[in-house]
Enzyme design. Structure first.
Site, short mmCIF file in Angstrom:
data_model
loop_
_atom_site.label_atom_id
_atom_site.label_comp_id
_atom_site.label_asym_id
_atom_site.label_seq_id
_atom_site.Cartn_x
_atom_site.Cartn_y
_atom_site.Cartn_z
N ARG A 49 13.46 -27.31 25.21
CA ARG A 49 12.30 -26.69 24.53
C ARG A 49 11.75 -27.67 23.51
O ARG A 49 10.55 -27.81 23.34
CB ARG A 49 12.70 -25.37 23.87
N TYR A 101 -14.41 -19.07 25.78
CA TYR A 101 -13.62 -18.55 26.88
C TYR A 101 -13.15 -17.12 26.53
O TYR A 101 -12.69 -16.88 25.42
CB TYR A 101 -12.43 -19.48 27.12
N ASP A 173 -12.34 -27.15 22.50
CA ASP A 173 -11.76 -26.89 23.81
C ASP A 173 -12.62 -27.66 24.82
O ASP A 173 -13.78 -27.33 25.06
CB ASP A 173 -11.79 -25.38 24.09
N LYS A 198 -7.19 -26.42 35.00
CA LYS A 198 -8.48 -26.65 35.64
C LYS A 198 -8.55 -28.09 36.18
O LYS A 198 -7.78 -28.44 37.04
CB LYS A 198 -9.59 -26.33 34.64
C1 LIG Z 1 -9.09 -21.34 31.67
C2 LIG Z 1 -9.51 -21.66 30.30
C3 LIG Z 1 -8.67 -21.41 29.20
C4 LIG Z 1 -7.33 -20.73 29.36
O1 LIG Z 1 -6.42 -21.50 30.06
P1 LIG Z 1 -5.23 -20.92 30.98
O2 LIG Z 1 -4.60 -22.14 31.51
O3 LIG Z 1 -5.85 -20.03 31.99
O4 LIG Z 1 -4.33 -20.14 30.07
C5 LIG Z 1 -9.11 -21.79 27.95
N1 LIG Z 1 -10.33 -22.36 27.78
C6 LIG Z 1 -11.15 -22.60 28.81
C7 LIG Z 1 -12.47 -23.23 28.54
C8 LIG Z 1 -10.79 -22.26 30.09
O5 LIG Z 1 -11.62 -22.50 31.11
#
Ligand SMILES: *Cc1c(COP(=O)(O)O)cnc(C)c1O
Length: 384
Positions: A49, A101, A173, A198
């Protein structure tokens, strides 16, 4: 190793090849704990961890790609966002942009509010208006650029300059862009977050989140939170993500090439009312995006004209898959109002422009002609 070009860096990273077999790839250290040589020594690895060599290789890689001090890998993008928001305490307020998001909004609205950390939604695309909103309790501005699903561009440098002046944190982000297209820390942001689920993973086969920071002090705090709360990325997923990042540049080039073609096709289509794509010259924020990112990325949103049925459009697609998520090699389409943004109250959602007619397309790396043909037949079938 110093790299002139990020394409090479993505493939070779720090070349930490100190395993006994001289493996070309980073080995998967599928272990929860590590043998300690002496009692009371200071071993590099003790418990997974806290640290695992496969995860550390990934964390070093993303830190270098973002031009940051230190990287951290989490079990999902939301786990990464949770760790970053855990930097704050009761009484602190965080400014977010309208169309962050949905999961980030839900986390602030339904979880962090319970702990006294509040948020306000502001127009982050206009730094001058934003300045007036920074009351003494505001401790950070959290933006995405471009945002989901309307691809609004936020000026990251302007935001970072503002937060520096005010002595608060700027958080970006950057999921939709990846470090290949945009590097928020170099634009002055303090913290960059990715849902590596993604584009960075790129194959729709893992969940992961990454955080990179540019100061030792914040790095220490995020490292503490990562170990304390424990939503770390496992060794196998860390390996998959390193593998995904190796092809990021070639994938993104094709994603963007296809997206540019499809955006132009949709923009010229008589059945299409509106196209949102930051790579189109008359898009909102086109100039800002050109300054801060390599191109417009590969996410497109659009609305069909009144005479077309959105639901029929979705069910008529054959190659393009109806699914949540984005950034994989395969093209995915989604209906934000009922899928990704269902957690947002209808009134707020409609105010943002996320109408029931809005269609979001994650452009994959298939042949552009096949994608175009699939869209065209679905548009024709959806005519009322
Ligand atoms: C998908 C997404 C998240 C969340 O990520 P997960 O891997 O699904 O937990 C956060 N910000 C953006 C812009 C996203 O597209």
């Amino acid at each position: 190793m110093e790299y002139k070009n990020i394409e090479s860096q993505m493939i070779h990273g720090r070349m930490r090849l100190n395993d006994t077999a001289h493996s070309v790839n980073v080995p998967i250290y599928q272990t929860s704990t590590f043998q300690q040589q002496t009692l009371g020594g200071n071993p590099e690895w003790e418990y997974a961890r806290t640290g695992n060599p496969t995860r550390t290789a990934l964390e070093d890689l993303i830190a270098d790609l973002e031009g940051g001090k230190q990287g951290f890998a989490f079990a999902s993008g939301m786990a990464a966002v949770t760790a970053v928001l855990s930097l704050f305490r009761a009484g602190d307020r965080i400014i977010i942009s309208g169309n962050v998001y949905g999961g980030t909004f839900r986390l602030l609205d339904k979880v962090f509010e319970n702990f006294g950390i509040t948020y306000s939604i502001e127009d982050t695309a206009d730094p001058e208006v934003l300045e007036e909103k920074i009351t003494p309790d505001v401790k950070a501005i959290f933006v995405e650029s471009p945002t989901n699903p309307l691809l609004t561009v936020n000026d990251i440098s302007a935001m970072a300059a503002l937060t520096k002046r005010k002595g608060i944190l700027s958080i970006a982000d950057s999921t939709f862009m990846t470090p290949y297209l945009q590097r928020p820390l170099e634009l002055g942001a303090d913290i960059v977050i990715h849902s590596a689920t993604k584009y960075l993973g790129g194959h729709s086969d893992l969940l992961a989140g990454l955080v990179v920071v540019n100061s030792d002090e914040i790095a220490k705090r995020i490292g503490f939170l990562q170990n304390a709360s424990g939503a770390v990325l496992g060794p196998f997923d860390s390996f998959l993500l390193i593998r995904g990042i190796k092809t990021l540049a070639v994938r993104m080039d094709r994603h963007v090439e296809n997206a540019e073609k499809l955006a132009r096709y949709l923009e010229a289509h008589p059945a299409v009312r509106k196209v949102y794509y930051p790579g189109l010259p008359d898009a909102q924020g086109y100039e800002i995006n050109r300054r801060q990112a390599k191109n417009g990325g590969a996410m497109i949103s659009f609305e069909l004209e009144e005479g077309y049925d959105t639901k029929t459009f979705f069910s008529s697609l054959r190659l393009i898959t109806l699914a949540e998520s984005l950034g994989g090699v395969e093209s995915l389409v989604c209906h934000p109002a009922s899928m990704t943004h269902a957690a947002i109250p209808e009134e707020i959602r409609l105010n943002l422009g996320v109408t029931d007619r809005l269609i979001r397309l994650s452009v994959g790396i298939e042949h552009a002609d096949d994608l175009k043909a699939d869209l065209e037949q679905a548009i024709q079938r959806s005519r009322i």
